[in-house]
Enzyme design. Structure first.
Site, PDB file in Angstrom:
ATOM      1  N   ARG A   1       0.841  -1.197   0.000  1.00 62.83           N
ATOM      2  CA  ARG A   1       0.000   0.000   0.000  1.00 62.83           C
ATOM      3  C   ARG A   1       0.875   1.245   0.000  1.00 62.83           C
ATOM      4  NH1 ARG A   1      -2.228   2.091   5.761  1.00 62.83           N
ATOM      5  NH2 ARG A   1      -2.350   3.914   4.406  1.00 62.83           N
ATOM      6  N   HIS A   2       0.316   2.330  -0.509  1.00 57.93           N
ATOM      7  CA  HIS A   2       1.006   3.614  -0.480  1.00 57.93           C
ATOM      8  C   HIS A   2       0.894   4.192   0.922  1.00 57.93           C
ATOM      9  CE1 HIS A   2       2.176   7.723  -1.487  1.00 57.93           C
ATOM     10  NE2 HIS A   2       2.585   7.273  -2.671  1.00 57.93           N
ATOM     11  N   ALA A   3       1.955   4.866   1.343  1.00 60.71           N
ATOM     12  CA  ALA A   3       1.986   5.379   2.708  1.00 60.71           C
ATOM     13  C   ALA A   3       1.017   6.531   2.944  1.00 60.71           C
ATOM     14  CB  ALA A   3       3.404   5.820   3.064  1.00 60.71           C
ATOM     15  N   SER A   4       0.654   7.253   1.875  1.00 65.66           N
ATOM     16  CA  SER A   4      -0.166   8.444   2.095  1.00 65.66           C
ATOM     17  C   SER A   4      -1.299   8.624   1.086  1.00 65.66           C
ATOM     18  CB  SER A   4       0.725   9.695   2.084  1.00 65.66           C
ATOM     19  OG  SER A   4       1.491   9.771   0.905  1.00 65.66           O
TER      20      SER A   4
ATOM     21  N   PHE B   1      -4.539   2.613  -2.773  1.00 66.45           N
ATOM     22  CA  PHE B   1      -3.397   2.592  -3.680  1.00 66.45           C
ATOM     23  C   PHE B   1      -2.599   1.331  -3.349  1.00 66.45           C
ATOM     24  CE2 PHE B   1       0.376   3.725  -5.887  1.00 66.45           C
ATOM     25  CZ  PHE B   1       0.194   4.893  -6.614  1.00 66.45           C
TER      26      PHE B   1
END
Length: 395
Positions: free
Chosen positions: A227-230, A234
């Site tokens: 997953r995307h951190a922010s 995503f």
């Protein structure tokens, strides 16, 4: 077809990956790259498998479009020929441990005195200055020290090395950029210069938002899995028959995404209406999306998302990548004819230029295959003089 770096001559002392990747970029754009190798052994990567008819596939993939000359740079006779070559080239590249070239009597100041316009590009683990300068390094070492491993891997898991050798590759790319900048400056001002690129510096430079997140919060980021951190959502999701990567990069895409998964009620939901809210409430949102994506097959979701402008893609293995229609349409898998390995497929050139498109016009060289022709055409040696150098072990 004209090429962007036609007429630029590069004397390439680099080996293994970081330096050869840099000079591959230059050669693909038309530079005449002369790869200087030690007699008999050559570049270390010639011994890296797998092999095709005894030739290293690793070496062949990053040394296309280059010529090869063997020189034993510890011998005065070979150094004499090396200095002659320096007079007629634009760039010299090396990725030895700092101080090695000086010990050989071939450091920047010496070469600059011979050719004041020379561009000297050095790529090393830690650069030519600083407390770590003299230390040796390989890709895994700088990935570990540069922080990228600490943010790679499954959530709660151990730091993980990135699959491709990004420590080497990024350093090679930044060195190529430095050379192009130095060539432009020399064109404008007639002055050469030294370029010092550290693999560790390059790892720090590509940490993206990890450093900014630390500076803003005081907390070192940890691995988040896929997953995307922010940005949310995503990440990859399980489908009925596989997986699909979905990237909802802004609120506009979020609106379309919710509509296509038949959950328009989520668009303006008080917990999910904006990306900051979705990030804050990830643990609540993730299972909702997972349950929905699991109801259709990967190709079904791809068709829906593609039709509605929602970024997505399958998680391809390497076999799928090399057979992908988009990849092949863009000529990113090319076949070259090697004198020993014969037909070999390699990655293509990702930079597409409308007037000066690069090309793979020559397979990687057999060790020393161009030694005689280079010494004759560039240094003016006779057959007898070349035979003498062979007898002395200089070439």
């Amino acid at each position: 077809m004209e090429q962007a770096l036609k007429g630029i001559k590069v004397l390439d002392l680099t080996r293994v990956l970081a330096g050869p990747y840099c000079t591959m970029i230059l050669a693909d754009m038309g530079a005449d790259v002369i790869k200087v190798e030690a007699p008999i052994k050559g570049d270390d990567s010639r011994q890296f498998g797998p092999y095709v008819n005894g030739e290293s596939a690793y070496f062949m993939s990053i040394n296309r479009n280059k010529r090869s000359i063997t020189l034993n740079l510890k011998q005065p006779e070979a150094q004499k020929e090396f200095f002659k070559l320096i007079k007629s080239v634009d760039v010299i590249t090396e990725n030895f441990k700092p101080g090695t070239m000086e010990k050989l009597g071939l450091g920047y100041e010496v070469l600059k005195a011979i050719n004041p316009q020379i561009i000297y590009a050095a790529t090393s683990g830690f650069g030519h200055t600083g407390p770590y300068s003299a230390r040796p390094a390989y890709d895994g070492v700088v990935q570990a020290m540069g922080g990228i491993m600490s943010i790679t891997g499954q959530k709660g898991g151990k730091p993980t090395r990135v699959g491709p050798s990004v420590g080497d590759i990024m350093a090679g790319m930044f060195t190529a950029i430095g050379i192009l900048g130095a060539l432009h400056y020399r064109t404008e001002n007639g002055i050469g210069q030294k370029i010092d690129v550290s693999m560790l510096d390059c790892q720090v430079a590509v940490l993206e938002n990890a450093i900014s997140r630390y500076m803003a919060t005081g907390i070192s980021p940890k691995p988040e899995g896929n997953r995307h951190a922010s940005i949310v959502p995503f990440e990859p999701f399980d489908t009925e028959d596989g997986e699909i990567m979905i990237a909802v990069g802004n609120d506009s895409i979020w609106h379309k995404f919710c509509t296509q998964i038949q959950r328009a009620d989520l668009i303006s939901h008080e917990l999910f209406a904006s990306n900051p809210l979705r990030s804050e409430n990830y643990e609540l949102l993730s299972p909702i999306i997972k349950a929905i994506i699991k109801t259709k097959k990967t190709l079904e979701w791809q068709a829906i998302f593609d039709e509605n402008g929602i970024p997505n893609g399958p998680i391809n293995n390497i076999e799928s990548v090399v057979n992908d229609p988009q990849v092949n349409h863009r000529e990113m898998i090319l076949e070259m004819d090697h004198p020993i390995a014969h037909k070999v497929k390699i990655p293509g050139i990702p930079i597409k230029m409308s007037v000066t498109q690069g090309a793979v016009y020559k397979a990687s060289p057999v060790l020393g295959e161009d030694t005689e022709s280079i010494l004759k055409t560039m240094n003016g040696l006779t057959d007898e003089e070349i035979e003498t150098l062979k007898t002395l072990g200089a070439i």
